[in-house]
Design a protein around this motif. Structure first.
Motif, PDB file in Angstrom:
ATOM      1  N   GLU A 155       5.231   2.642   1.803  1.00  0.00           N
ATOM      2  CA  GLU A 155       5.417   3.224   0.527  1.00  0.00           C
ATOM      3  C   GLU A 155       6.491   4.124   0.860  1.00  0.00           C
ATOM      4  OE1 GLU A 155       5.541   0.936  -2.080  1.00  0.00           O
ATOM      5  OE2 GLU A 155       7.321   1.926  -2.872  1.00  0.00           O
ATOM      6  N   THR A 186      -0.334   4.939  -7.714  1.00  0.00           N
ATOM      7  CA  THR A 186       0.034   4.735  -9.662  1.00  0.00           C
ATOM      8  C   THR A 186      -0.044   5.789 -10.731  1.00  0.00           C
ATOM      9  OG1 THR A 186      -2.141   3.185  -9.202  1.00  0.00           O
ATOM     10  CG2 THR A 186      -0.365   2.284  -9.074  1.00  0.00           C
ATOM     11  N   ILE A 213       8.050  -2.854 -11.273  1.00  0.00           N
ATOM     12  CA  ILE A 213       6.776  -2.165 -11.441  1.00  0.00           C
ATOM     13  C   ILE A 213       7.599  -0.611 -12.488  1.00  0.00           C
ATOM     14  CG2 ILE A 213       5.590  -0.565 -10.275  1.00  0.00           C
ATOM     15  CD1 ILE A 213       4.842  -3.610 -10.363  1.00  0.00           C
ATOM     16  N   ALA A 223      -0.225  -6.062 -12.952  1.00  0.00           N
ATOM     17  CA  ALA A 223       0.139  -6.109 -11.881  1.00  0.00           C
ATOM     18  C   ALA A 223      -0.028  -5.933 -10.250  1.00  0.00           C
ATOM     19  CB  ALA A 223       1.822  -6.106 -12.423  1.00  0.00           C
ATOM     20  N   GLY A 232       0.877  -1.371  -0.138  1.00  0.00           N
ATOM     21  CA  GLY A 232       0.135   0.457  -0.044  1.00  0.00           C
ATOM     22  C   GLY A 232       0.544   0.971   0.024  1.00  0.00           C
ATOM     23  N   GLN A 288       5.816   0.461 -15.922  1.00  0.00           N
ATOM     24  CA  GLN A 288       4.539   1.512 -16.295  1.00  0.00           C
ATOM     25  C   GLN A 288       5.842   2.650 -17.351  1.00  0.00           C
ATOM     26  OE1 GLN A 288       5.490   2.956 -12.077  1.00  0.00           O
ATOM     27  NE2 GLN A 288       2.961   2.669 -11.831  1.00  0.00           N
ATOM     28  N   ILE A 320      -1.839  -1.130 -12.717  1.00  0.00           N
ATOM     29  CA  ILE A 320      -0.664  -1.607 -11.723  1.00  0.00           C
ATOM     30  C   ILE A 320      -1.249  -1.576 -10.685  1.00  0.00           C
ATOM     31  CG2 ILE A 320       1.442  -1.252 -10.323  1.00  0.00           C
ATOM     32  CD1 ILE A 320       2.726  -2.166 -13.337  1.00  0.00           C
ATOM     33  N   SER A 321      -1.738  -2.774 -10.157  1.00  0.00           N
ATOM     34  CA  SER A 321      -2.553  -2.274  -8.482  1.00  0.00           C
ATOM     35  C   SER A 321      -3.389  -3.370  -7.931  1.00  0.00           C
ATOM     36  CB  SER A 321      -3.575  -1.447  -8.890  1.00  0.00           C
ATOM     37  OG  SER A 321      -4.559  -1.611 -10.047  1.00  0.00           O
ATOM     38  N   ARG A 322      -3.531  -3.849  -6.970  1.00  0.00           N
ATOM     39  CA  ARG A 322      -3.617  -4.655  -5.665  1.00  0.00           C
ATOM     40  C   ARG A 322      -4.791  -5.258  -5.995  1.00  0.00           C
ATOM     41  NH1 ARG A 322      -5.684  -3.278  -1.533  1.00  0.00           N
ATOM     42  NH2 ARG A 322      -6.149  -1.176  -2.263  1.00  0.00           N
ATOM     43  N   LYS A 330      11.465   2.473  -7.403  1.00  0.00           N
ATOM     44  CA  LYS A 330       9.326   2.371  -8.626  1.00  0.00           C
ATOM     45  C   LYS A 330       9.563   3.181  -9.366  1.00  0.00           C
ATOM     46  CE  LYS A 330       6.903   0.608  -6.768  1.00  0.00           C
ATOM     47  NZ  LYS A 330       5.377   0.853  -5.869  1.00  0.00           N
ATOM     48  N   GLU A 389       2.704   7.664 -10.556  1.00  0.00           N
ATOM     49  CA  GLU A 389       4.150   7.263 -10.744  1.00  0.00           C
ATOM     50  C   GLU A 389       4.226   7.334 -12.247  1.00  0.00           C
ATOM     51  OE1 GLU A 389       4.224   4.591  -6.981  1.00  0.00           O
ATOM     52  OE2 GLU A 389       3.283   3.241  -9.494  1.00  0.00           O
ATOM     53  N   LYS A 446      -9.775  -2.088  -7.446  1.00  0.00           N
ATOM     54  CA  LYS A 446      -9.501  -0.990  -8.683  1.00  0.00           C
ATOM     55  C   LYS A 446      -9.970  -2.074 -10.345  1.00  0.00           C
ATOM     56  CE  LYS A 446      -6.472  -0.083  -5.948  1.00  0.00           C
ATOM     57  NZ  LYS A 446      -6.250   1.443  -5.463  1.00  0.00           N
ATOM     58  N   SER A 455       0.795  -6.754  -6.209  1.00  0.00           N
ATOM     59  CA  SER A 455       1.356  -7.126  -5.085  1.00  0.00           C
ATOM     60  C   SER A 455       0.158  -7.345  -4.004  1.00  0.00           C
ATOM     61  CB  SER A 455       2.178  -5.964  -4.616  1.00  0.00           C
ATOM     62  OG  SER A 455       2.175  -5.400  -3.917  1.00  0.00           O
TER      63      SER A 455
HETATM   64  N1  UDP Z   1       2.849  -1.180  -6.049  1.00  0.00           N
HETATM   65  C1  UDP Z   1       3.014  -2.507  -6.585  1.00  0.00           C
HETATM   66  N2  UDP Z   1       3.557  -3.398  -7.455  1.00  0.00           N
HETATM   67  C2  UDP Z   1       2.417  -4.025  -7.050  1.00  0.00           C
HETATM   68  C3  UDP Z   1       1.097  -2.624  -6.951  1.00  0.00           C
HETATM   69  C4  UDP Z   1       1.335  -2.128  -6.631  1.00  0.00           C
HETATM   70  O1  UDP Z   1       4.877  -2.043  -5.887  1.00  0.00           O
HETATM   71  O2  UDP Z   1       2.631  -5.188  -7.662  1.00  0.00           O
HETATM   72  C5  UDP Z   1       2.633   0.113  -5.522  1.00  0.00           C
HETATM   73  C6  UDP Z   1       2.393   0.876  -6.552  1.00  0.00           C
HETATM   74  O3  UDP Z   1       3.427   1.808  -7.646  1.00  0.00           O
HETATM   75  C7  UDP Z   1       2.017   2.488  -5.663  1.00  0.00           C
HETATM   76  C8  UDP Z   1       1.553   1.566  -4.824  1.00  0.00           C
HETATM   77  O4  UDP Z   1       1.534   0.301  -4.340  1.00  0.00           O
HETATM   78  O5  UDP Z   1       3.123   2.928  -5.377  1.00  0.00           O
HETATM   79  C9  UDP Z   1      -0.217   1.503  -4.047  1.00  0.00           C
HETATM   80  O6  UDP Z   1      -1.078   2.437  -4.160  1.00  0.00           O
HETATM   81  P1  UDP Z   1      -1.806   3.363  -5.119  1.00  0.00           P
HETATM   82  O7  UDP Z   1      -2.466   4.734  -3.840  1.00  0.00           O
HETATM   83  O8  UDP Z   1      -2.020   3.661  -5.977  1.00  0.00           O
HETATM   84  O9  UDP Z   1      -2.921   2.397  -3.702  1.00  0.00           O
HETATM   85  P2  UDP Z   1      -3.240   1.496  -2.991  1.00  0.00           P
HETATM   86  O10 UDP Z   1      -2.501   0.247  -3.103  1.00  0.00           O
HETATM   87  O11 UDP Z   1      -2.271   2.425  -1.587  1.00  0.00           O
HETATM   88  O12 UDP Z   1      -4.763   1.521  -2.773  1.00  0.00           O
END
Ligand code: UDP
Length: 432
Positions: free
Chosen positions: A66, A346, A324, A283, A62, A328, A252-254, A224, A349, A259, A285
């Motif tokens: 970070e 994201t 990542i 992708a 999250g 991007q 890129i997101s959870r 990143k 980024e 999402k 995490s």
């Molecule tokens: N992120 C990552 N790996 C992944 C997916 C997301 O490192 O596989 C990072 C992404 O680059 C960003 C953060 O996790 O820096 C997610 O922040 P964001 O505010 O977009 O969403 P949140 O997950 O906090 O809702």
């Protein structure tokens, strides 16, 4: 990375972030320009001998965690000469069902229906009590608590609180669930100040002593975001079997319903009819405090079926910061089709990497992207498809919008800006 501070097995853990062997101040001066640091130095005389604590739920996964990994050491190195020191703590959780409760809080505060049962509230309060450590946070002049997970700590410290406490909500609460907000808000209102990402997220403004708006930021020097060569980008794409000579759509997101991972797969499948060479990278995490992740991961895989041009990855596939970063940079079209978003890291980024990203027209994304200028704000799958079509057919326009995207982040959403906001918050709370 973390060390237990208190004698008990439970209670807050200090997160170690300050590698003495890395000079953050010089790195930022060289990396983004001395003027960004000069602004911060001007604030230091008012922060003489101030101790500040940040508390959140997790050290990894999250956006909040970070950022804290970089902000804390930057503030400490800057503040050293005047004795301005910041420490970061995370909650220790003895019963992992707490994460189900806080995940439910997160979803409901973002607007999902539901309420907390008596057992869930009890578990929440029990975890706060377990993390109360006599005197620990009382040692700080300013305490900044992030998000709902540790919000209830205030009640335990309230009688003999030494410092000024602020609560920061990183969640999009525009259409919050009144019931769950009632529970968390009762804690939040005990703080000296509440901080939100956007004006539109503020709840019960009149009940707070002070309300501040602070947008989150990104770190241009972190792995990143730092520059990568074309060869490095190529290597990452090659490693995951993605063909850079063909167009790539990427999110890129959870793996989280907000999402919209399954919708992204569906949009890709429809666009593939127009652009048969198109590939998709998704992708995301798996955060340690996100029990729903596995469920949505499976849903996403199922939606993609056996299509070899879809690559769905998580951190177990070795997708770390550099990967990542490379995705991007190397993708032809970046998308972040969130249906709720406090603020999309994201998004910043990708914009920093000169990508005119397609973002959901929700929450803080609307402050980040200037529609059709440095990216696209979209509400429907049709709008997403139109934007993808424009970007894929128009490389020159894409480039031009990408430059504006980077400038927008440089002006508004870099780490030094947010660090300055924290320093100003402390100065304001202490009335200096
Ligand atoms: N992120 C990552 N790996 C992944 C997916 C997301 O490192 O596989 C990072 C992404 O680059 C960003 C953060 O996790 O820096 C997610 O922040 P964001 O505010 O977009 O969403 P949140 O997950 O906090 O809702």
């Amino acid at each position: 990375m973390t060390a237990t501070l208190a004698a008990s097995d439970i209670s807050l853990e200090l997160v170690k972030t300050n590698p003495e062997n890395f000079d953050y101040v010089t790195a930022y001066e060289e990396g983004i320009g001395p003027e960004f640091l000069a602004e911060l130095r001007e604030l230091l005389p008012k922060l003489k001998n101030v101790k500040m604590a940040h508390v959140n739920a997790t050290a990894y996964g999250g956006g909040v965690a970070e950022l804290l990994h970089r902000q804390i050491p930057l503030m400490n190195q800057l503040g050293k000469e005047v004795g301005f020191q910041s420490d970061w703590y995370i909650l220790k959780v003895s019963n992992t069902a707490f994460y189900d409760v806080t995940k439910k809080m997160h979803n409901t505060l973002q607007g999902a229906p539901g309420e907390l049962s008596a057992e869930e509230k009890d578990l929440y309060k029990k975890t706060q009590i377990e993390n109360f450590s006599e005197g620990l946070l009382n040692d700080y002049d300013v305490v900044l608590i992030h998000d709902p997970q540790p919000a209830g700590l205030i009640e335990l410290y309230s009688k003999d609180r030494k410092g000024k406490w602020a609560w920061r909500c990183h969640i999009d609460t525009t259409t919050t669930n009144a019931n769950v907000w009632g529970f968390i808000g009762a804690f939040a209102k005990q703080y000296e100040a509440a901080i939100w990402t956007r004006e539109q997220f503020v709840q019960d403004k009149a009940d707070f002593k002070e309300v501040k708006i602070i947008p989150p930021s990104i770190d241009p020097l972190s792995p990143k975001n730092y520059d990568l060569s074309e060869t490095q980008v190529d290597e990452v794409f090659h490693r995951y079997g993605i063909d850079r000579s063909r167009p790539v759509l990427c999110q890129i997101s959870r793996f989280d319903p907000w999402k919209q991972p399954v919708e992204v797969v569906k949009i890709y499948q429809e666009m593939k009819k127009e652009f048969p060479e198109l590939q998709l990278i998704y992708a995301g995490s798996m955060a340690t405090d996100d029990p729903e992740g596995m469920f949505y991961w499976e849903q996403t895989l199922r939606a993609a079926g056996l299509d070899k041009d879809v690559t769905i990855l998580n951190n177990f596939h070795g997708v770390g910061n550099i990967e990542i970063n490379a995705f991007q940079r190397g993708a032809d079209v970046m998308i972040q089709y969130s249906s709720k978003e406090g603020f999309g890291l994201t998004i910043s980024e990708a914009m920093w990497k000169e990508q005119p990203i397609i973002g959901g027209r929700v929450g803080g994304i609307q402050d980040q992207i200037v529609d059709k200028d440095c990216g696209y704000l979209v509400s429907t799958n049709e709008e997403v498809k139109t934007a993808i079509r424009e970007l894929l057919s128009n490389p020159e326009k894409r480039k031009e919008m990408g430059k504006k995207a980077k400038k927008r982040v440089q002006d508004n959403f870099l780490i030094t800006k947010e660090v300055g906001n924290y320093m100003k918050l402390a100065i304001g709370l202490l009335g200096r």
